[in-house]
Structures are given as structure tokens and as C-alpha cells.
Design an enzyme around this catalytic site. Sequence first.
Site, short mmCIF file in Angstrom:
data_model
loop_
_atom_site.label_atom_id
_atom_site.label_comp_id
_atom_site.label_asym_id
_atom_site.label_seq_id
_atom_site.Cartn_x
_atom_site.Cartn_y
_atom_site.Cartn_z
N HIS A 116 0.77 -1.25 0.05
CA HIS A 116 0.01 0.05 0.06
C HIS A 116 0.97 1.19 0.05
CE1 HIS A 116 -3.95 -1.93 1.71
NE2 HIS A 116 -3.97 -1.83 0.21
N ASP A 151 0.90 4.16 1.41
CA ASP A 151 1.49 4.74 2.68
C ASP A 151 2.69 3.72 3.33
OD1 ASP A 151 -0.39 2.82 3.29
OD2 ASP A 151 -0.99 3.70 5.18
N ASP A 186 -0.18 -3.78 8.45
CA ASP A 186 -1.49 -3.57 8.95
C ASP A 186 -2.27 -4.93 9.15
OD1 ASP A 186 -0.56 -1.07 8.36
OD2 ASP A 186 -2.06 -0.67 6.66
#
Length: 270
Positions: free
Chosen positions: A31, A33, A178
Site C-alpha cells: 500500500h 503509505d 496492517d
Amino acid sequence: MVDCGEGAQLGMMRQRLPFTRLRHIFLTHLHGDHVFGLPGLMGTLALGGNGGDITIHTFEEGKKQLSAIFNYFNRDTPFDIKFNVIKPEEAVILETKSLTVRTIPLKHRVDTVGFVFEEKPNLRHINSEMTKFHEVPHYMMNSLKEGMDFIRPDGTVVPNSVLTNDPTPSLSYAHMSDTMYMPELAEKIGPVDLLFHETTYLEDHAAMAAPRGHSTARQAAMVARDAGAKRLLTGHYSSRYNDDSLFAKEASEIFPNVILNKEGLKIDLG
Ligand SMILES: [Zn+2]
């Protein structure tokens, strides 16, 4: 380095972290970020003129996408950018003389892994007063450090515990970002010295957390408690909250040793 979000190199400069010591970059998932800082970081590293290798640990898709970017924008680096292709599964992905790094698959919206960094057991400390007393020859010292007993020429045994003291404890760090709450994660992580577990939400948005592949501060604290971790580091906060201290407050109701993550924070694992 674990993940490389946008501006990572600026953060390194602000903290005066030495770029030359960076040799491994571990990417949890693809991702933006978590990876958009890589081209800029590679560009800055190239200006430093350092040789050697930098290894990026990422999935096959990460190798494909990042190679395309580096091949165009980071062509002339004085170091080699290498890839270690990893999979979203439990595996040891790096082993050095002093350290082991393993992956644990997480549950997010795309393939994601957490990393556990574990120092190998340290050697025992020689008790020189006792080795002198028992007349242990110098060439035996390394074996003593590894835990061997001393056998005298007449055959009598002096146990290792008499001649050495316990080693310095080995340190461990787990990085879990995450992920949605995974109760089974605790056992896989084990009793690490420090656990970073994402805390994107507070319990008031618990219903939103799982479908988006994230956790609440309370859930992160449950993982830390069940793993037997010494300390929990929070982070990856949703921008909907104005007060970061709420994450530590919620987590510490479940698990006492919570450290609130913020930029520039330095933690001594020992
Ligand atoms: Zn993500």
C-alpha cells in the site's frame, strides 16, 4: 527499516540517522503509505556514494513494481539494489550471525506480513576468578562461553555453571502492520521485548476496523497481553482522531506497558 512511507528519508534526516548503515528494508505490504518513500530514499542514498548492497524484502509483485521504478529513476546508484522475494506465510526470511527475521501472515485488504526480529542467544560470560581457581587453560574459553563443562586432566568435571555467568538476554522486536484483530497472532509472535501492533481505530469504531483490515487499540493490547510481550507500541492512527493519547489510554486498560508512538521516538529494547 520496516516499511518506507512517503517522507521516510526526511524523517531519517531530522533524526540524524546514518544512511550508510541502512542495508535491509522490510516491506509489510504494497500500500502506498508503506512504500512511496522508496524512490526518494534510493535517490538520496545514491548521492552519498556508498557501495555495497541494499536488500528489499518484499513479495514478487513488489519486486516487479519497484524494479520498474528503480530501473528508470534510480539507474545510477553506486550500490546494488537486491530483492529477497518473500511470501505471505510463516517463514524465516533472513538469518545472520546474530539475528533471525521471520514473517507471520496478517489479515489486511492485500497480502501482508508482520516481521519478528530476534537476536540469537548471546554467549555466556566467563567468571575469570573461577576459571583461574580451577586452572582452566585459555584455549577452553570459547567452549565455556558456549556452555561446555571443563574436564580436568584427571577426569573430574567442573560444571559450566561454576565457571560462567548467564549471558546478556537476547532482544526481540515484532512489527505487525496492517492487520485486523487476529487472536491467533499472539502465539505466533511470542514473548517479545517490544511489539508494534497497529492501532488504527478506537473501540468506538470497532465495527469499521475488521472490514477495513485494521485493529483497535484495545485489540492490539489483547494481542500484546496474550503474546506475553513486555511492551506494546501503538501507531498507524486514523486521522479522524485529534488526540493520540486516547490510543494509549484505551490500550492500557487491557495491557499496562503501552508506549504511544510519535515521530522521533527512540526506544531502548533492553
Ligand atoms: Zn495497508
